[in-house]
Design an enzyme around this catalytic site. Structure first.
Site, mmCIF file in Angstrom:
data_model
loop_
_atom_site.group_PDB
_atom_site.id
_atom_site.type_symbol
_atom_site.label_atom_id
_atom_site.label_comp_id
_atom_site.label_asym_id
_atom_site.label_seq_id
_atom_site.Cartn_x
_atom_site.Cartn_y
_atom_site.Cartn_z
ATOM 1 N N GLU A 31 0.791 -1.223 0.000
ATOM 2 C CA GLU A 31 0.000 0.000 0.000
ATOM 3 C C GLU A 31 0.827 1.279 0.000
ATOM 4 O O GLU A 31 0.389 2.288 -0.552
ATOM 5 C CB GLU A 31 -0.932 0.011 1.233
ATOM 6 C CG GLU A 31 -2.023 -1.044 1.183
ATOM 7 C CD GLU A 31 -2.979 -0.855 0.017
ATOM 8 O OE1 GLU A 31 -3.270 0.307 -0.337
ATOM 9 O OE2 GLU A 31 -3.406 -1.875 -0.568
ATOM 10 N N SER A 56 -43.591 -18.359 51.985
ATOM 11 C CA SER A 56 -42.860 -19.305 52.831
ATOM 12 C C SER A 56 -41.392 -19.435 52.463
ATOM 13 O O SER A 56 -40.604 -19.982 53.248
ATOM 14 C CB SER A 56 -43.518 -20.684 52.756
ATOM 15 O OG SER A 56 -44.823 -20.635 53.293
#
Length: 784
Positions: free
Chosen positions: A187, A467
């Site tokens: 590149e 409970s």
């Protein structure tokens, strides 16, 4: 910015038409250009500095850890590996991301991965099992025989930072030299020599294009590509090209080459995954190779570098031959430019493409990941949405089992009880599973369908536990020795005057049983005896005990608190039971293990404190013993009928109006809470043992197997004494007994035997009557 410059130039031209105004016009033009450059620099600086905000945050589950002596089904490990994207093969795995499973051997070619501040490079590993599924040896390629093996964590969720973009920013020093060299070779080979614009390259490209008679080469530098990709549109115009050149020069003047190159490597476009665009080498390495970028070899590096020109054109999954030719071209350039030695290039050219399928993102645990991200935003701010890696305590296999148990359990209830389908809103459920040894949330289900409702009932719902609150009452009552599990309590009608009126608790069957022991009251979930225990203990003490075990919200200190007449969330109640499982130690509940920043550092999170002893371990054991009886003989017998045979302690819960059904329980290594009900409070008309217990039992069996894992430890200071279950007295000749546990020194001294004459209180060794001793020695006990 462009409109501001245009207006300045137009103003300068207008001045130029007036006599003597030429100098002013020139000055205005120069000023406009300076302003434009300054604005350009400000734009570049702002956007480059906020690059990390474009990265998404990823949320990971807890990695699976194999260790010597562990009993685990090889199928379970195989399912986990396939979930995180591994491929099962019939031969010895050669490529990272493959595994082979045999009856007593598992071979894995691990991929490299990060977990917080640890970088695990992967490699070959072999795990051997006994016929029963116990891990007998673990061998790795690098370290030989080891005690444990960490598998990579599953990806649970990706939270996008910039819309439509997926990236994993990495600092330049974590990008392999081979990858950096490959990108520069193809590149911008003169990147470190120019100042943003490479005139030599532009000239060379122009000559090449003239010779080819078409646009075959470009002259853009890496800096120009960065400007174009991040700041400008792809539209090719002269104005855009000029802006690109100016911004590239500004960028080079403002930043170092290393900073620009790092930004470029994190910006490159590498293709699509559904609606998300893959950007940057960090995410590309994961997407194409299932590996951390720092572990890429020369062949993989050249392949990524070659894709920059055309990610779709050179996609190695769609066009492998084309991608391989492009990779080889990059390798040739590296050899010509002496960026890689010829032998390494030759070896890389011969290497096959090692592209893997992308890691799968889980579609489970959405309520949990919402919970984790919400907590992190409160502590770390909105920045946690951008570029972070969040590592959580969730165990993905348990989460899948939890969601299956909730979904299938609710469907089974609706099939058996069609009236549950008549409400305006569907029946809902929540499940929370914690590791009591750490406080980590290993599974969380906030509702039956996240797509329909994102409301997390596991955390946000406030419901009466009924409970299921009674074990906390027992903790408070047993703590000072005023009660034992053998204490006899009246089960007779009870009326209590309160500011709100007369309170008259009743048992679920509206029957009374005379005298019962505290153990019986817990195992059979009798309301009236537990109400008496609550009154004797004091509502204030019960509230203080609830706060000590992790229920932080304000609870009313009223008599009915003994029967769970207060609102709690499933997470709070499960955490309270976790104290019992952890032998009286409270660990702060948490879903996050740690967070890694985009730069690779580990930030502080709301780390759980070391466990605090909030309840005497002996008292916690007494309650655990009673809750084991709930499963073996009491209201939780359905757990055994469902097939679970391991060690477990649990309690059901049902409110008086049947609006809420609960079942909460624990083993030595797992605590689970399940709630079932309607959001609008419509009565379920089913007790917790029928509505919530089946979900609990299915999940527990999936999590620990039918035989469970481990046993509860009996702490020092516990006595085991045989007692008469009817009177609570010490058993003796003439009365049958059962074994009971006591805090040392609190067991009853008086015997229920009709043959007793006296008791030796000095030695506490039992009856001393000679007739009784002879009867014990030579005669069997008479039947009652």
């Amino acid at each position: 910015m462009r409109s501001a410059i245009t207006r300045s130039v137009q103003y300068a031209r207008a001045l130029g038409r007036r006599p003597g105004a030429r100098v002013i016009g020139v000055a205005a033009t120069v000023s406009a250009l300076c302003v434009g450059v300054l604005l350009t620099e400000a734009l570049v600086r702002a956007r480059l500095d906020t690059a990390e905000a474009a990265a998404p945050t990823r949320v990971y589950g807890q990695p699976f850890v194999l260790y010597l002596g562990q009993t685990v089904a090889p199928d379970r490990i195989g399912d986990y590996l396939e979930f995180v994207g591994y491929e099962r093969v019939g031969h010895r795995p050669r490529l990272p991301g493959q595994y082979q499973r045999r009856s007593t051997r598992l071979s894995i070619a691990q991929r490299g991965f990060r977990h917080l501040d640890r970088m695990l490079t992967g490699g070959a590993a072999t795990v051997r099992f006994s016929r029963s599924g116990r891990v007998t040896s673990i061998d790795t390629e690098d370290d030989g025989q080891v005690d444990y093996l960490v598998l990579e964590p599953p990806l649970l969720r990706t939270v996008a930072g910039r819309a439509g973009e997926d990236r994993v920013p990495v600092p330049l020093d974590q990008v392999p030299d081979d990858l950096q060299s490959a990108v520069l070779a193809v590149e911008d080979q003169r990147f470190y020599a120019h100042h943003g614009i490479d005139l030599i390259r532009i000239a060379g490209a122009a000559v090449a294009n003239v010779r080819a008679g078409r646009l075959s080469q470009g002259g853009s530098t890496i800096t120009q590509q960065l400007v174009k990709n991040r700041f400008l549109t792809p539209k090719r115009t002269l104005v855009r090209k000029v802006r690109e050149l100016v911004m590239a020069v500004v960028l080079e003047a403002r930043y170092s080459k290393e900073t620009i190159f790092e930004a470029y490597l994190n910006e490159i476009y590498f293709g699509q995954q559904g609606r998300l665009a893959i950007h940057g080498v960090g995410r590309a390495a994961q997407f194409y190779f299932g590996a951390d970028v720092s572990t890429l070899d020369l062949s993989q590096s050249a392949l990524l570098a070659g894709m920059i020109r055309g990610p779709s054109l050179y996609n190695p999954r769609r066009h492998p031959e084309r991608a391989q030719d492009r990779r080889d071209l990059v390798l040739g350039l590296m050899r010509e430019q002496e960026r890689a030695d010829p032998s390494s290039v030759a070896e890389a050219i011969d290497a096959p493409l090692t592209v893997r399928e992308p890691l799968r993102t889980a579609s489970v645990g959405r309520h949990f990941t919402d919970f984790v991200l919400h907590q992190l935003r409160d502590s770390l701010g909105a920045a946690v949405r951008h570029g972070h890696a969040v590592f959580t305590s969730m165990q993905i296999d348990l989460q899948v089992s939890a969601e299956d148990a909730v979904r299938d359990g609710l469907r089974a209830l609706e099939r058996e009880y069609p009236q549950l389908l008549q409400g305006a809103a569907p029946l809902e459920a929540a499940l929370v599973a914690l590791d009591p040894r750490t406080g980590g949330i290993v599974a969380m289900v906030g509702g039956r369908d996240y797509g329909r409702s994102q409301f997390n009932r596991a955390v946000l719902a406030r419901r009466q536990p009924g409970s299921a609150f009674k074990p906390i009452v027992a903790l408070a009552a047993l703590a000072d020795g005023a009660f034992t599990l053998a204490t006899s309590i009246e089960d007779e009608p009870l009326s209590v005057e309160t500011p709100a009126g007369v309170w008259q608790p009743t048992n679920y069957d509206e029957q009374f049983r005379g005298n019962v022991t505290l153990r019986d009251a817990l195992e059979r979930s009798l309301n009236v005896p537990m109400a008496r225990v609550g009154l004797a203990t004091g509502p204030e003490r019960i509230v203080a005990t609830a706060r000590a075990v992790g229920i932080d919200r304000s609870l009313p200190a009223v008599p009915s608190i003994a029967l769970g007449a207060a609102e709690v969330s499933p997470l709070e109640l499960t955490r309270a039971y976790g104290v019992l499982a952890a032998e009286g130690v409270l660990h702060e509940t948490h879903g996050t293990i740690g967070v890694m920043t985009p730069g690779g550092g580990v930030v502080a999170t709301p780390a759980p404190e070391d466990g605090r002893q909030v309840v005497d371990e002996r008292v916690a054991y007494l309650v655990t013993s009673a809750l084991q009886g709930v499963v073996d003989r009491g209201t939780g017998r359905g757990v055994r009928r469902a097939g679970f045979r391991g060690t477990v302690a649990a309690k059901s819960g049902t409110t008086n109006d049947f609006r809420d059904a609960w079942f909460v329980g624990y083993t030595p290594s797992l605590v689970v809470g399940v709630w079932v009900g309607f959001d609008d409070g419509t009565p379920v008309e089913l007790p917790g043992a029928r509505a919530a217990l089946p979900i609990f039992a299915r999940f527990l069996t999936e999590a620990e197997g039918r035989r469970g894992q481990g046993h509860f430890r009996t702490p020092p200071g516990i006595d085991r004494v045989e007692i008469d279950p009817e009177t609570g007295l010490r058993a003796g000749p003439g009365c049958r007994g059962r074994m009971e546990v006591f805090l040392r020194g609190t067991a009853p001294r008086e015997s229920c035997s009709p043959y007793r004459l006296s008791w030796d209180r000095r030695t506490d060794r039992g009856p001393v009557n000679l007739v009784e001793l002879l009867r014990r020695r030579f005669l069997s006990r008479p039947r009652r």
